[in-house]
Design an enzyme around this catalytic site. Sequence first.
Site, short mmCIF file in Angstrom:
data_model
loop_
_atom_site.label_atom_id
_atom_site.label_comp_id
_atom_site.label_asym_id
_atom_site.label_seq_id
_atom_site.Cartn_x
_atom_site.Cartn_y
_atom_site.Cartn_z
N HIS A 157 8.86 -31.24 44.00
CA HIS A 157 10.01 -31.96 44.57
C HIS A 157 9.53 -33.00 45.57
O HIS A 157 8.53 -32.79 46.26
CB HIS A 157 10.99 -31.00 45.25
CG HIS A 157 10.35 -30.04 46.20
ND1 HIS A 157 9.64 -28.94 45.78
CD2 HIS A 157 10.30 -30.01 47.57
CE1 HIS A 157 9.19 -28.27 46.83
NE2 HIS A 157 9.56 -28.91 47.91
N PHE A 158 10.28 -34.10 45.63
CA PHE A 158 10.04 -35.14 46.62
C PHE A 158 11.00 -34.91 47.78
O PHE A 158 12.21 -34.85 47.57
CB PHE A 158 10.31 -36.54 46.03
CG PHE A 158 9.25 -37.03 45.08
CD1 PHE A 158 9.13 -36.49 43.82
CD2 PHE A 158 8.40 -38.06 45.45
CE1 PHE A 158 8.16 -36.95 42.93
CE2 PHE A 158 7.42 -38.53 44.58
CZ PHE A 158 7.30 -37.97 43.31
N HIS A 159 10.45 -34.81 49.00
CA HIS A 159 11.30 -34.82 50.19
C HIS A 159 11.55 -36.29 50.54
O HIS A 159 10.60 -37.08 50.60
CB HIS A 159 10.56 -34.21 51.38
CG HIS A 159 10.26 -32.75 51.26
ND1 HIS A 159 11.00 -31.77 51.88
CD2 HIS A 159 9.26 -32.09 50.62
CE1 HIS A 159 10.49 -30.57 51.63
NE2 HIS A 159 9.42 -30.74 50.86
N GLN A 167 3.43 -25.87 50.25
CA GLN A 167 4.57 -25.81 49.32
C GLN A 167 5.12 -24.38 49.35
O GLN A 167 4.38 -23.43 49.12
CB GLN A 167 4.12 -26.17 47.91
CG GLN A 167 5.28 -26.28 46.92
CD GLN A 167 4.79 -26.48 45.49
OE1 GLN A 167 4.07 -25.64 44.96
NE2 GLN A 167 5.17 -27.58 44.89
N ASN A 197 4.64 -31.75 49.03
CA ASN A 197 3.68 -30.69 49.29
C ASN A 197 3.24 -30.20 47.92
O ASN A 197 3.94 -29.42 47.27
CB ASN A 197 4.34 -29.58 50.12
CG ASN A 197 4.72 -30.06 51.51
OD1 ASN A 197 4.03 -30.89 52.09
ND2 ASN A 197 5.83 -29.57 52.03
N ASP A 235 18.57 -31.07 51.58
CA ASP A 235 17.73 -29.95 52.01
C ASP A 235 18.55 -29.08 52.97
O ASP A 235 19.22 -29.60 53.87
CB ASP A 235 16.47 -30.47 52.71
CG ASP A 235 15.42 -29.38 52.88
OD1 ASP A 235 14.35 -29.50 52.29
OD2 ASP A 235 15.68 -28.39 53.59
N ILE A 236 18.49 -27.78 52.77
CA ILE A 236 19.29 -26.84 53.58
C ILE A 236 18.79 -26.78 55.03
O ILE A 236 19.55 -26.42 55.93
CB ILE A 236 19.25 -25.43 52.93
CG1 ILE A 236 20.44 -24.60 53.34
CG2 ILE A 236 17.97 -24.69 53.24
CD1 ILE A 236 21.69 -24.96 52.64
#
Length: 148
Positions: free
Chosen positions: A97-99, A91, A84, A28-29
């Site tokens: 997507h899964f964090h 979201q 989310n 993740d950025i």
Amino acid sequence: MSIFSQIMAGEIPANWVYQDALCVAFMDINPMSPGHVLVVPRLEVATLEELPGDLRTHLLDITVRVAAAQRQGLGSLAQHVLVNDGKAASQTVPHVHFHVIPRYGRDQIATMSRIIWHVATLMLPPSVSASKRARLASQAEQIKQAMS
Ligand code: 5GP
């Protein structure tokens, strides 16, 4: 085309952790904790219920592998796994997507501050200095090696 599809198409750089025919994982950025990874299906749909069941199962398997690799490669102790699942659930990228957010122990204040900062700045364009990119690259390499 979502920003994640653009990343998968190579149009936007990313620090890769894992790739297969069905999904990818990259850093993740704007991490909520050091080593925060996103697991994303190649199929661009916004919510979990739009995913075929076997793909959903595969994503969860890869998420579990990423979490184990974070513990092995980065020394984290546990992780938040977060989805989310739709715009009203915060979201911001409409591509499911899964964090996978590692926790290191005794990091409550630092992590909660970062989560508040993360949510507060979600709508801003991400800033990526050279030193941040180098840090993400190093963490990605450690996770990738632990997965292989
Ligand atoms: P969401 O709010 O949709 O659950 O999470 C979207 C996530 O995507 C955020 O954690 C955000 O930091 C991350 N993100 C947004 N743009 C980019 C990007 O260009 N590259 C990467 N690697 N992550 C991004």
